[in-house]
Motif scaffolding. Structure first.
Motif, PDB file in Angstrom:
ATOM      1  N   VAL A 181       0.809  -1.216   0.000  1.00 41.06           N
ATOM      2  CA  VAL A 181       0.000   0.000   0.000  1.00 41.06           C
ATOM      3  C   VAL A 181       0.847   1.272   0.000  1.00 41.06           C
ATOM      4  O   VAL A 181       0.357   2.350  -0.317  1.00 41.06           O
ATOM      5  CB  VAL A 181      -0.958   0.001   1.210  1.00 41.06           C
ATOM      6  CG1 VAL A 181      -0.203   0.261   2.504  1.00 41.06           C
ATOM      7  CG2 VAL A 181      -2.074   1.020   1.034  1.00 41.06           C
ATOM      8  N   TYR A 226       0.742   3.586  -3.037  1.00 41.64           N
ATOM      9  CA  TYR A 226      -0.555   4.251  -3.173  1.00 41.64           C
ATOM     10  C   TYR A 226      -0.678   5.418  -2.213  1.00 41.64           C
ATOM     11  O   TYR A 226      -1.136   6.505  -2.599  1.00 41.64           O
ATOM     12  CB  TYR A 226      -1.672   3.237  -2.918  1.00 41.64           C
ATOM     13  CG  TYR A 226      -3.018   3.875  -2.671  1.00 41.64           C
ATOM     14  CD1 TYR A 226      -3.638   4.628  -3.663  1.00 41.64           C
ATOM     15  CD2 TYR A 226      -3.671   3.717  -1.457  1.00 41.64           C
ATOM     16  CE1 TYR A 226      -4.868   5.214  -3.444  1.00 41.64           C
ATOM     17  CE2 TYR A 226      -4.903   4.300  -1.228  1.00 41.64           C
ATOM     18  CZ  TYR A 226      -5.501   5.042  -2.233  1.00 41.64           C
ATOM     19  OH  TYR A 226      -6.710   5.627  -2.004  1.00 41.64           O
ATOM     20  N   LEU A 232      -3.893   2.867  -6.836  1.00 42.54           N
ATOM     21  CA  LEU A 232      -4.321   1.700  -6.061  1.00 42.54           C
ATOM     22  C   LEU A 232      -4.686   0.538  -6.983  1.00 42.54           C
ATOM     23  O   LEU A 232      -4.374  -0.627  -6.685  1.00 42.54           O
ATOM     24  CB  LEU A 232      -5.513   2.069  -5.178  1.00 42.54           C
ATOM     25  CG  LEU A 232      -6.041   0.949  -4.270  1.00 42.54           C
ATOM     26  CD1 LEU A 232      -4.964   0.503  -3.286  1.00 42.54           C
ATOM     27  CD2 LEU A 232      -7.284   1.404  -3.522  1.00 42.54           C
TER      28      LEU A 232
END
Length: 242
Positions: free
Chosen positions: A111, A114, A177
């Motif tokens: 993550v 992102y 994402l």
């Protein structure tokens, strides 16, 4: 990760197919797409009282007196400040959610790219909005009440103007994402969301109602909520590591 037995491969092709299947299952288990969409829908709805009740303070000294009314090409600093802070807090919450999910499932989470992209876009949105205040793509009319027709804009100006708003910043980060999660459904959803943001970002609204802005917030909030519900409903349910 789920406590599953990986089947033994009898040859190179079977081994490659097994690795690809395992990679696909790991990527699916890493996804938490519904949560970012829910967070963004929440901050979009929370922006309503800011848009309605926050007073306009001409901190950029950009307002000019027209023949009939004051003309202010700059966005409301309260709205701009709200979106900057709200987006930064949103990405902090999203990062915490993914880290917690990865620990619960025993999987690493990619993550970070992102979140970094989202924070960078939030800061860039603020900087570009301030820059456009002093370097507008089109000069504002001296008296919008006398000449309410919007000026003609070229495709480049239309695109830039539509991509400088907070909803565009959300959509562009969702593209990151979709790439991180290798999520084709999220990619298609995000392209649709960006199209809505581009159209709304270039709309010229002439209304005396203090609630004229509501469609620009309620429509994307509804799209985000529906997306969050859909991705939550169809998300994979991997077995939690024990």
């Amino acid at each position: 990760m789920a406590d599953e037995t990986v089947p033994q491969a009898s040859g190179p092709q079977e081994l490659l197919a097994t690795v690809r299947d395992l990679t696909r299952r790991v990527r699916a288990a890493q996804r938490g797409t519904w949560f970012p969409l829910l967070v963004f829908a929440t901050i979009t709805l929370l922006a309503i009282p800011v848009y309605r009740y926050a007073p306009y303070v001409d901190v950029f000294d950009a307002c000019r007196s027209g023949p009939r009314q004051m003309v202010c090409p700059a966005p409301n600093p309260a709205e701009l400040g709200y979106w900057t802070v709200a987006l930064l807090l949103a990405y902090a919450a999203i990062a915490a959610f993914y880290v917690r999910q990865s620990r619960a499932r025993g999987l690493g989470t990619p993550v970070r790219p992102y979140v970094v992209a989202g924070v960078a876009l939030a800061v860039l949105m603020t900087a570009v909005s301030i820059w456009l205040t002093f370097h507008p793509l089109l000069p504002p009319p001296a008296d919008p009440a006398a000449d309410p027709a919007p000026p003609e804009v070229g495709p480049a100006a239309w695109l830039v103007n539509g991509l400088t708003g907070p909803l565009a910043a959300i959509g562009l980060a969702l593209l990151a994402l979709a790439w991180v999660e290798r999520h084709w459904a999220l990619l298609a959803y995000t392209l649709g969301f960006l199209a809505i943001g581009l159209v709304q970002g270039n709309r010229v609204i002439h209304s005396s109602s203090p609630w004229f802005f509501l469609p620009n917030l309620l429509v994307p909030a509804a799209v985000l909520l529906l997306g969050a519900a859909a991705f939550a409903l169809f998300r994979p349910t991997p077995e939690v590591r024990r």
